[in-house]
Design an enzyme around this catalytic site. Structure first.
Site, PDB file in Angstrom:
ATOM      1  CD  GLU A  55       1.329 -13.578  -1.561  1.00  0.00           C
ATOM      2  OE1 GLU A  55       1.071 -12.578  -1.454  1.00  0.00           O
ATOM      3  OE2 GLU A  55       0.804 -15.143  -1.161  1.00  0.00           O
ATOM      4  CB  CYS A  90      -4.950 -15.186  -3.068  1.00  0.00           C
ATOM      5  SG  CYS A  90      -4.214 -13.880  -4.338  1.00  0.00           S
TER       6      CYS A  90
HETATM    7  N1  THU Z   1      -3.143 -11.241   1.134  1.00  0.00           N
HETATM    8  C1  THU Z   1      -1.906 -11.293   0.665  1.00  0.00           C
HETATM    9  O1  THU Z   1      -1.035 -10.498   0.755  1.00  0.00           O
HETATM   10  N2  THU Z   1      -1.331 -12.504   0.160  1.00  0.00           N
HETATM   11  C2  THU Z   1      -2.205 -13.475  -0.337  1.00  0.00           C
HETATM   12  O2  THU Z   1      -2.035 -14.448  -0.930  1.00  0.00           O
HETATM   13  C3  THU Z   1      -3.492 -13.653   0.485  1.00  0.00           C
HETATM   14  C4  THU Z   1      -4.178 -12.425   0.949  1.00  0.00           C
HETATM   15  C5  THU Z   1      -3.518 -10.204   1.781  1.00  0.00           C
HETATM   16  C6  THU Z   1      -4.798  -9.280   0.966  1.00  0.00           C
HETATM   17  C7  THU Z   1      -5.328  -8.366   2.082  1.00  0.00           C
HETATM   18  O3  THU Z   1      -4.592  -7.242   2.207  1.00  0.00           O
HETATM   19  C8  THU Z   1      -5.133  -9.525   3.256  1.00  0.00           C
HETATM   20  O4  THU Z   1      -4.065 -10.387   3.027  1.00  0.00           O
HETATM   21  C9  THU Z   1      -6.752 -10.079   3.673  1.00  0.00           C
HETATM   22  O5  THU Z   1      -7.046 -10.682   2.461  1.00  0.00           O
END
Ligand code: THU
Length: 135
Positions: A55, A90
């Protein structure tokens, strides 16, 4: 640009995920109010902390190109293969959305497929958020 197409672009973005550590692939497609789409994937790092979520990759690409007005973001995620569950953004990514988007207007679309999705406002995703209007 309809929701189905935005989800399709998020699935496309997910193919670019650089995830040698978690193997969890995330894709995002960010729609500007003018109708342009910026895609993003997660980009991991051997030092872990510099990892960037899909994101934020999409937002930073767009903002660095001068974009400031956003309508929606579609997000898909999961281990290799078709997504099985919703990948919710997140807290850090929700806060970045809060910086640039109207929480009552901006749509956060979390999807498993083009047919199965949740479509919520940023305010629903981040209630009582702290943003530019708080200062
Ligand atoms: N991740 C995202 O790309 N977006 C989120 O909102 C949550 C987590 C990714 C970060 C990391 O590369 C993987 O997911 C595991 O946490």
């Amino acid at each position: 640009m309809d929701r189905t197409e935005l989800i399709r672009l998020a699935l496309e973005a997910r193919e670019m995920a650089y995830v040698p550590y978690s193997h969890y692939m995330v894709g995002a497609a960010l729609l500007t109010k003018a109708g342009k789409v910026y895609k993003g994937c997660n980009i991991e790092n051997a030092s872990y902390t510099p990892t960037n979520c899909a994101e934020r990759t999409a937002f930073f690409k767009a903002v660095s190109e001068g974009e400031r007005e956003f309508a929606a973001i579609a997000i898909v995620g999961g281990y290799a293969g078709a997504p099985k569950d919703y990948a919710y953004p997140c807290g850090v990514c929700r806060q970045v959305m809060m910086e640039f988007c109207d929480p009552k207007e901006f749509r956060v679309i979390t999807a498993v497929s083009e047919e199965e999705y949740l479509d919520k406002t940023l305010e629903e995703m981040l209630p009582h958020g702290f943003g530019p209007s708080s200062l």
